[in-house]
Design a protein around this motif. Structure first.
Motif, PDB file in Angstrom:
ATOM      1  N   ALA A  98       0.844  -1.206   0.000  1.00  0.00           N
ATOM      2  CA  ALA A  98       0.000   0.000   0.000  1.00  0.00           C
ATOM      3  C   ALA A  98       0.875   1.252   0.000  1.00  0.00           C
ATOM      4  O   ALA A  98       0.585   2.220  -0.713  1.00  0.00           O
ATOM      5  CB  ALA A  98      -0.931  -0.007   1.210  1.00  0.00           C
ATOM      6  N   ALA A  99       1.967   1.237   0.787  1.00  0.00           N
ATOM      7  CA  ALA A  99       2.856   2.404   0.849  1.00  0.00           C
ATOM      8  C   ALA A  99       3.482   2.626  -0.511  1.00  0.00           C
ATOM      9  O   ALA A  99       3.559   3.760  -1.010  1.00  0.00           O
ATOM     10  CB  ALA A  99       3.934   2.189   1.911  1.00  0.00           C
ATOM     11  N   SER A 100       3.907   1.557  -1.146  1.00  0.00           N
ATOM     12  CA  SER A 100       4.590   1.724  -2.406  1.00  0.00           C
ATOM     13  C   SER A 100       3.624   2.187  -3.506  1.00  0.00           C
ATOM     14  O   SER A 100       3.965   3.050  -4.313  1.00  0.00           O
ATOM     15  CB  SER A 100       5.366   0.428  -2.656  1.00  0.00           C
ATOM     16  OG  SER A 100       5.360   0.029  -3.898  1.00  0.00           O
ATOM     17  N   THR A 101       2.378   1.701  -3.476  1.00  0.00           N
ATOM     18  CA  THR A 101       1.370   2.181  -4.434  1.00  0.00           C
ATOM     19  C   THR A 101       1.116   3.674  -4.235  1.00  0.00           C
ATOM     20  O   THR A 101       0.994   4.433  -5.199  1.00  0.00           O
ATOM     21  CB  THR A 101       0.039   1.418  -4.229  1.00  0.00           C
ATOM     22  OG1 THR A 101       0.317   0.038  -4.278  1.00  0.00           O
ATOM     23  CG2 THR A 101      -1.001   1.788  -5.272  1.00  0.00           C
ATOM     24  N   THR A 106      11.089   5.117   2.397  1.00  0.00           N
ATOM     25  CA  THR A 106      11.620   4.435   3.580  1.00  0.00           C
ATOM     26  C   THR A 106      11.542   5.320   4.825  1.00  0.00           C
ATOM     27  O   THR A 106      12.022   4.936   5.876  1.00  0.00           O
ATOM     28  CB  THR A 106      13.090   4.028   3.344  1.00  0.00           C
ATOM     29  OG1 THR A 106      13.791   5.181   2.874  1.00  0.00           O
ATOM     30  CG2 THR A 106      13.200   2.921   2.312  1.00  0.00           C
ATOM     31  N   ALA A 107      10.940   6.505   4.680  1.00  0.00           N
ATOM     32  CA  ALA A 107      10.885   7.424   5.830  1.00  0.00           C
ATOM     33  C   ALA A 107      10.017   6.827   6.941  1.00  0.00           C
ATOM     34  O   ALA A 107       9.057   6.112   6.660  1.00  0.00           O
ATOM     35  CB  ALA A 107      10.308   8.766   5.394  1.00  0.00           C
ATOM     36  N   PRO A 108      10.377   7.150   8.208  1.00  0.00           N
ATOM     37  CA  PRO A 108       9.539   6.657   9.302  1.00  0.00           C
ATOM     38  C   PRO A 108       8.137   7.230   9.140  1.00  0.00           C
ATOM     39  O   PRO A 108       7.970   8.386   8.778  1.00  0.00           O
ATOM     40  CB  PRO A 108      10.214   7.207  10.563  1.00  0.00           C
ATOM     41  CG  PRO A 108      11.219   8.198  10.107  1.00  0.00           C
ATOM     42  CD  PRO A 108      11.491   7.989   8.665  1.00  0.00           C
ATOM     43  N   GLY A 109       7.139   6.417   9.378  1.00  0.00           N
ATOM     44  CA  GLY A 109       5.768   6.922   9.280  1.00  0.00           C
ATOM     45  C   GLY A 109       5.082   6.582   7.966  1.00  0.00           C
ATOM     46  O   GLY A 109       3.860   6.506   7.921  1.00  0.00           O
ATOM     47  N   THR A 110       5.871   6.368   6.887  1.00  0.00           N
ATOM     48  CA  THR A 110       5.240   6.093   5.588  1.00  0.00           C
ATOM     49  C   THR A 110       4.390   4.825   5.641  1.00  0.00           C
ATOM     50  O   THR A 110       3.241   4.806   5.192  1.00  0.00           O
ATOM     51  CB  THR A 110       6.314   5.963   4.486  1.00  0.00           C
ATOM     52  OG1 THR A 110       7.010   7.201   4.394  1.00  0.00           O
ATOM     53  CG2 THR A 110       5.689   5.654   3.139  1.00  0.00           C
ATOM     54  N   LEU A 111       4.969   3.770   6.249  1.00  0.00           N
ATOM     55  CA  LEU A 111       4.235   2.502   6.331  1.00  0.00           C
ATOM     56  C   LEU A 111       2.985   2.647   7.189  1.00  0.00           C
ATOM     57  O   LEU A 111       1.910   2.177   6.812  1.00  0.00           O
ATOM     58  CB  LEU A 111       5.110   1.439   6.981  1.00  0.00           C
ATOM     59  CG  LEU A 111       5.915   0.532   6.068  1.00  0.00           C
ATOM     60  CD1 LEU A 111       6.540  -0.581   6.891  1.00  0.00           C
ATOM     61  CD2 LEU A 111       5.022  -0.067   4.982  1.00  0.00           C
ATOM     62  N   ALA A 129       0.326   4.527   5.379  1.00  0.00           N
ATOM     63  CA  ALA A 129      -0.301   3.698   4.343  1.00  0.00           C
ATOM     64  C   ALA A 129      -1.262   2.698   4.977  1.00  0.00           C
ATOM     65  O   ALA A 129      -2.370   2.471   4.484  1.00  0.00           O
ATOM     66  CB  ALA A 129       0.768   2.966   3.537  1.00  0.00           C
ATOM     67  N   LEU A 130      -0.831   2.136   6.099  1.00  0.00           N
ATOM     68  CA  LEU A 130      -1.681   1.161   6.793  1.00  0.00           C
ATOM     69  C   LEU A 130      -2.953   1.850   7.288  1.00  0.00           C
ATOM     70  O   LEU A 130      -4.068   1.339   7.123  1.00  0.00           O
ATOM     71  CB  LEU A 130      -0.891   0.569   7.970  1.00  0.00           C
ATOM     72  CG  LEU A 130      -1.603  -0.457   8.838  1.00  0.00           C
ATOM     73  CD1 LEU A 130      -2.154  -1.592   7.983  1.00  0.00           C
ATOM     74  CD2 LEU A 130      -0.632  -1.026   9.878  1.00  0.00           C
ATOM     75  N   PHE A 131      -2.782   3.045   7.856  1.00  0.00           N
ATOM     76  CA  PHE A 131      -3.955   3.760   8.357  1.00  0.00           C
ATOM     77  C   PHE A 131      -4.885   4.113   7.200  1.00  0.00           C
ATOM     78  O   PHE A 131      -6.117   4.067   7.343  1.00  0.00           O
ATOM     79  CB  PHE A 131      -3.540   5.015   9.126  1.00  0.00           C
ATOM     80  CG  PHE A 131      -4.695   5.607   9.879  1.00  0.00           C
ATOM     81  CD1 PHE A 131      -5.070   5.077  11.096  1.00  0.00           C
ATOM     82  CD2 PHE A 131      -5.432   6.650   9.347  1.00  0.00           C
ATOM     83  CE1 PHE A 131      -6.166   5.589  11.786  1.00  0.00           C
ATOM     84  CE2 PHE A 131      -6.525   7.163  10.026  1.00  0.00           C
ATOM     85  CZ  PHE A 131      -6.893   6.631  11.251  1.00  0.00           C
ATOM     86  N   ASP A 132      -4.293   4.447   6.054  1.00  0.00           N
ATOM     87  CA  ASP A 132      -5.105   4.788   4.880  1.00  0.00           C
ATOM     88  C   ASP A 132      -5.975   3.593   4.473  1.00  0.00           C
ATOM     89  O   ASP A 132      -7.168   3.734   4.208  1.00  0.00           O
ATOM     90  CB  ASP A 132      -4.177   5.196   3.726  1.00  0.00           C
ATOM     91  CG  ASP A 132      -4.907   6.040   2.692  1.00  0.00           C
ATOM     92  OD1 ASP A 132      -6.079   6.390   2.916  1.00  0.00           O
ATOM     93  OD2 ASP A 132      -4.298   6.340   1.657  1.00  0.00           O
ATOM     94  N   VAL A 133      -5.365   2.402   4.460  1.00  0.00           N
ATOM     95  CA  VAL A 133      -6.133   1.210   4.100  1.00  0.00           C
ATOM     96  C   VAL A 133      -7.241   0.976   5.129  1.00  0.00           C
ATOM     97  O   VAL A 133      -8.390   0.681   4.784  1.00  0.00           O
ATOM     98  CB  VAL A 133      -5.210  -0.034   4.011  1.00  0.00           C
ATOM     99  CG1 VAL A 133      -6.028  -1.274   3.713  1.00  0.00           C
ATOM    100  CG2 VAL A 133      -4.140   0.169   2.954  1.00  0.00           C
ATOM    101  N   MET A 134      -6.898   1.142   6.413  1.00  0.00           N
ATOM    102  CA  MET A 134      -7.920   0.951   7.459  1.00  0.00           C
ATOM    103  C   MET A 134      -9.052   1.955   7.281  1.00  0.00           C
ATOM    104  O   MET A 134     -10.231   1.609   7.421  1.00  0.00           O
ATOM    105  CB  MET A 134      -7.290   1.127   8.846  1.00  0.00           C
ATOM    106  CG  MET A 134      -6.333   0.008   9.201  1.00  0.00           C
ATOM    107  SD  MET A 134      -5.340   0.401  10.666  1.00  0.00           S
ATOM    108  CE  MET A 134      -6.560   0.315  11.954  1.00  0.00           C
TER     109      MET A 134
END
Ligand SMILES: Nc1ncnc2c1ncn2[C@@H]1O[C@H](COP(=O)(O)OP(=O)(O)OP(=O)(O)O)[C@@H](O)[C@H]1O
Ligand SMILES: [Mg+2]
Length: 319
Positions: A78-81, A111-116, A119-124
């Protein structure tokens, strides 16, 4: 008796290994069997829903049985998309000579802190928006406590971040417009990158409201010292964030029938902690789930476990 009206978004939190995934799966199964269209979402990067249901989950929503849908979120994908999408929009909307710098910036963002987490929160947040249209109930199986609480702080963080970025972009866009005006060029009146960031921020803000109004957090623990202490902290942190605690699920209680001096000693210790839990959470709904002789795997085990869940956890939310 129902202590508080059930809510359509259900979260399970708690220390590592206490039974979050197992109880989230049992709850989702029980809800589905009352006729609620239920989505079970795993947000723990170390997924184990596939093991519980005995099937391969591939990042897509899968129907496991009637009314029961399951997905393991792939936050990295999701982060990479998301970064790809920003890059594609940027490439279309900025000068070619700025592109290498933008690409370098986005490579760091990957790779910045928080990106993952974002992205996870966005999917949620998107799954929350599927409720109530596609699903009556969404159950989130989360990673151990600290991780979940950090995740829930993201909407506020991201809002501040997007606002900062928006101001920068608007400054640049203002200058662009000025120079385009001076050159007599036509100007695009919307900025696709900002539009995407604003969309995301708006979705996060809606999600933050849903978390307050429509979500219940169930804290899973086992009757031992460290999980009790962690639950006290988690409850306070949820309370501080204005989030609703549905109740406590005290899992892996040794049944009275467990015999032998060793098990009896464990059981006595558990009973002491159960008393302590009752004293330290006097206003809370506390439900107890027994330890089964073997690990929980497959629909039959889950169904059996589900029959012992508190009704206010499973019942449909009121309209
Ligand atoms: N009531 C129970 N009776 C017997 N086994 C149980 C019970 N609850 C959980 N288990 C078993 O305990 C193990 C850990 O449970 P689970 O994976 O649900 O914990 P978790 O909190 O999700 O862990 P993690 O923090 O790693 O995500 C699993 O093997 C599960 O089958
Ligand atoms: Mg788990």
């Amino acid at each position: 008796m129902l202590l508080s009206p059930p809510r359509p978004l259900t979260f399970f939190g708690g220390k590592g290994g206490v039974g979050k995934t197992t109880l989230a799966a049992a709850t989702a199964l029980a809800a589905a069997r009352t006729g609620q269209r239920t989505l079970l979402v795993s947000t723990d990067p170390a997924h184990s829903l596939g093991d519980v249901f005995g099937r391969h989950l591939d990042g897509q929503v899968q129907e496991v049985e009637a009314n029961l849908f399951v997905v393991e979120v792939d936050a990295e994908a999701a982060a990479s998309t998301h970064v790809d999408d920003v890059e594609a929009r940027m490439s279309r909307s900025i000068d070619a000579d700025l592109l290498p710098a933008v690409r370098r910036h986005l490579a760091l963002a990957r790779t910045a802190p928080g990106t993952l987490e974002a992205a996870l929160f966005d999917v949620m947040a998107r799954f929350m928006e599927d409720c109530p249209e596609r699903f009556d109930r969404v159950v989130f199986d989360t990673a151990p406590t600290g991780h979940t609480l950090r995740l829930l702080a993201i909407p506020a963080l991201l809002s501040a971040w997007v606002e900062g970025l928006a101001r920068q972009r608007e400054k640049v866009a203002g200058l662009d417009r000025m120079s385009q005006n001076m050159l007599g060029q036509e100007q695009p009146d919307d900025d696709p990158v900002m539009a995407a960031l604003h969309d995301r921020r708006a979705r996060f803000e809606r999600a933050a409201i849903r978390l307050r109004d429509d979500a219940a957090f169930w804290l899973v623990l086992i009757p031992e010292r460290l999980p009790v202490e962690e639950t006290v902290r988690a409850e306070a942190a949820l309370h501080d964030q204005g989030l609703h605690v549905g109740g406590l699920l005290v899992n892996r209680r040794l049944p009275d029938s467990a015999d032998g001096t060793f098990l009896q000693a464990r059981r006595e210790q558990q009973r002491d902690y159960e008393q302590e839990i009752a004293q330290r959470f006097p206003a809370r709904r506390v439900a107890t789930i027994e330890q089964r002789p073997r690990d929980i795997a497959g629909l039959d085990d889950l169904r059996e476990l589900a029959s012992t869940l508190p009704p206010d956890l499973v019942a449909p939310a009121e309209e």
